[in-house]
Design a protein around this motif. Structure first.
Motif, PDB file in Angstrom:
ATOM      1  N   LYS A 260       0.793  -1.315   0.023  1.00  0.00           N
ATOM      2  CA  LYS A 260      -0.211  -0.084  -0.084  1.00  0.00           C
ATOM      3  C   LYS A 260       1.024   1.053   0.020  1.00  0.00           C
ATOM      4  O   LYS A 260       0.497   2.125  -0.651  1.00  0.00           O
ATOM      5  CB  LYS A 260      -0.787   0.207   1.100  1.00  0.00           C
ATOM      6  N   GLY A 261       2.058   1.157   0.917  1.00  0.00           N
ATOM      7  CA  GLY A 261       2.695   2.346   0.674  1.00  0.00           C
ATOM      8  C   GLY A 261       3.420   2.765  -0.378  1.00  0.00           C
ATOM      9  O   GLY A 261       3.224   3.801  -0.867  1.00  0.00           O
ATOM     10  N   ASN A 262       3.829   1.912  -1.288  1.00  0.00           N
ATOM     11  CA  ASN A 262       4.424   2.083  -2.697  1.00  0.00           C
ATOM     12  C   ASN A 262       3.092   2.461  -3.597  1.00  0.00           C
ATOM     13  O   ASN A 262       3.255   3.206  -4.533  1.00  0.00           O
ATOM     14  CB  ASN A 262       5.182   0.930  -3.234  1.00  0.00           C
TER      15      ASN A 262
ATOM     16  N   ARG B  68       0.305   6.554  -6.794  1.00  0.00           N
ATOM     17  CA  ARG B  68      -0.861   7.478  -7.138  1.00  0.00           C
ATOM     18  C   ARG B  68      -0.566   8.891  -6.624  1.00  0.00           C
ATOM     19  O   ARG B  68      -1.045   9.618  -7.573  1.00  0.00           O
ATOM     20  CB  ARG B  68      -1.905   6.863  -6.305  1.00  0.00           C
ATOM     21  N   SER B  69       0.020   9.226  -5.756  1.00  0.00           N
ATOM     22  CA  SER B  69       0.471  10.618  -5.588  1.00  0.00           C
ATOM     23  C   SER B  69       1.640  11.290  -6.568  1.00  0.00           C
ATOM     24  O   SER B  69       1.283  12.588  -6.387  1.00  0.00           O
ATOM     25  CB  SER B  69       1.019  10.720  -3.702  1.00  0.00           C
ATOM     26  N   HIS B  70       2.121  10.665  -7.229  1.00  0.00           N
ATOM     27  CA  HIS B  70       2.931  11.265  -8.104  1.00  0.00           C
ATOM     28  C   HIS B  70       2.524  11.091  -9.486  1.00  0.00           C
ATOM     29  O   HIS B  70       3.173  11.160 -10.511  1.00  0.00           O
ATOM     30  CB  HIS B  70       4.302  10.646  -7.825  1.00  0.00           C
ATOM     31  N   GLY B  71       1.272  10.627  -9.941  1.00  0.00           N
ATOM     32  CA  GLY B  71       0.499  10.733 -11.071  1.00  0.00           C
ATOM     33  C   GLY B  71       0.408   9.427 -11.601  1.00  0.00           C
ATOM     34  O   GLY B  71       0.255   9.217 -12.923  1.00  0.00           O
ATOM     35  N   GLY B  72       0.891   8.178 -10.902  1.00  0.00           N
ATOM     36  CA  GLY B  72       0.572   7.164 -11.389  1.00  0.00           C
ATOM     37  C   GLY B  72       1.442   6.377 -12.295  1.00  0.00           C
ATOM     38  O   GLY B  72       2.690   7.114 -12.202  1.00  0.00           O
ATOM     39  N   ILE B  73       1.398   5.437 -13.365  1.00  0.00           N
ATOM     40  CA  ILE B  73       2.439   4.993 -14.241  1.00  0.00           C
ATOM     41  C   ILE B  73       1.741   4.782 -15.565  1.00  0.00           C
ATOM     42  O   ILE B  73       0.628   4.530 -15.750  1.00  0.00           O
ATOM     43  CB  ILE B  73       2.656   3.500 -13.841  1.00  0.00           C
ATOM     44  N   ARG B  74       2.558   5.367 -16.449  1.00  0.00           N
ATOM     45  CA  ARG B  74       1.970   5.323 -17.968  1.00  0.00           C
ATOM     46  C   ARG B  74       2.970   4.201 -18.553  1.00  0.00           C
ATOM     47  O   ARG B  74       2.316   3.316 -19.344  1.00  0.00           O
ATOM     48  CB  ARG B  74       2.456   6.554 -18.859  1.00  0.00           C
ATOM     49  N   TRP B  75       4.166   3.920 -18.333  1.00  0.00           N
ATOM     50  CA  TRP B  75       4.844   2.698 -18.917  1.00  0.00           C
ATOM     51  C   TRP B  75       5.552   2.127 -17.686  1.00  0.00           C
ATOM     52  O   TRP B  75       6.261   2.583 -16.774  1.00  0.00           O
ATOM     53  CB  TRP B  75       6.027   3.168 -19.804  1.00  0.00           C
ATOM     54  N   PHE B  76       5.534   0.877 -17.928  1.00  0.00           N
ATOM     55  CA  PHE B  76       6.483   0.011 -16.739  1.00  0.00           C
ATOM     56  C   PHE B  76       7.257  -1.139 -17.597  1.00  0.00           C
ATOM     57  O   PHE B  76       6.977  -1.991 -18.227  1.00  0.00           O
ATOM     58  CB  PHE B  76       5.230  -0.772 -16.077  1.00  0.00           C
ATOM     59  N   PHE B  77       8.737  -0.642 -17.284  1.00  0.00           N
ATOM     60  CA  PHE B  77       9.776  -1.674 -18.016  1.00  0.00           C
ATOM     61  C   PHE B  77      10.325  -2.248 -17.164  1.00  0.00           C
ATOM     62  O   PHE B  77      10.721  -2.057 -16.146  1.00  0.00           O
ATOM     63  CB  PHE B  77      10.696  -0.248 -18.959  1.00  0.00           C
TER      64      PHE B  77
END
Length: 228
Positions: free
Chosen positions: A55-57, A62-71
């Motif tokens: 949950k912490g991560n 989410r507080s930094h705008g989520g993820i668009r790309w996950f490499f």
């Protein structure tokens, strides 16, 4: 802009700033002590390798705008990628030879290289695993997210490490040579490794990286035996 400093004695589960827009997550057991990173970009954030799916991560992401790309740099960094992809509906990118390891995830794959945007390029560097790859980020004089292809040794210098799980040692060294000829001192300033970050003694980066990379003695490394 220089990287932000960090006290070597500080141990925290919260992601730590490496640069103003790059954060390092704590190593996690799902990736056998691997370190993952988040790059904040106006066009969409990029997660490099899988952090602990807690949950912490999740709140941090989410507080930094989520993820668009996950490499994902290599098979050992997959962790709970399927869960993170489901939670954030991000685009998961992995080199084509390791795509079969995520059968339930809708993937973007690549062969030799893939350009994500004007700042980010993915480079296939096989050897540690068949699909081992690096992410090159043009900002800050050039940053290479090396996964387990290049790791800090006990002196904090970037080296390829041969162990019992290394897929193909000569091929890995050939991949090192490709990086040696692909960059210069003006295009590669930092390496952010995907493991062994304790050897960086709190710095989280390998600075002045290209001269260290260029000085690797490939013929001598070829003779090294695997470390168990």
């Amino acid at each position: 802009m220089p990287p932000l400093s960090q006290e070597s004695s500080q141990i925290s589960k919260s992601p730590q700033a490496v640069f103003d827009n790059i954060f390092a997550f704590s190593p996690n057991r799902d990736t056998l002590g691997g370190t993952s990173y988040l790059i904040l970009e106006k066009g969409g954030n990029i997660l490099v390798d899988c952090p602990a799916a807690d949950k912490g991560n999740e709140d941090f992401l989410r507080s930094h705008g989520g993820i668009r790309w996950f490499f994902i740099t290599h098979r050992g960094a997959i962790g709970k990628a399927a869960q993170i992809q489901s939670n954030f509906e991000c685009e998961v990118i992995i080199q084509e030879q390791e795509a079969y390891l995520l059968p339930s995830v809708n993937l973007t794959t690549f062969s030799q290289e893939l350009t994500i945007n004007s700042q980010v390029r993915l480079i296939w560097t096989p050897g540690h695993s068949p699909g081992s790859s690096c992410l090159y980020y043009k900002d800050f004089g050039g940053v290479l997210f090396s996964g387990r292809h290049l790791l800090p040794n006990q002196q904090g210098k970037p080296v390829p490490l041969r162990n019992s799980k290394t897929f193909h040692w000569p091929r890995q060294l050939k991949s090192v040579q490709i990086l040696q000829t692909s960059f210069t001192s003006s295009t590669l300033q930092y390496i952010l490794p995907g493991a062994n970050t304790g050897y960086l003694r709190g710095k989280r980066i390998i600075d002045n990286s290209y001269p260290e990379l260029a000085n690797l003695d490939i013929p001598n490394l070829l003779l090294k035996q695997a470390v168990v």
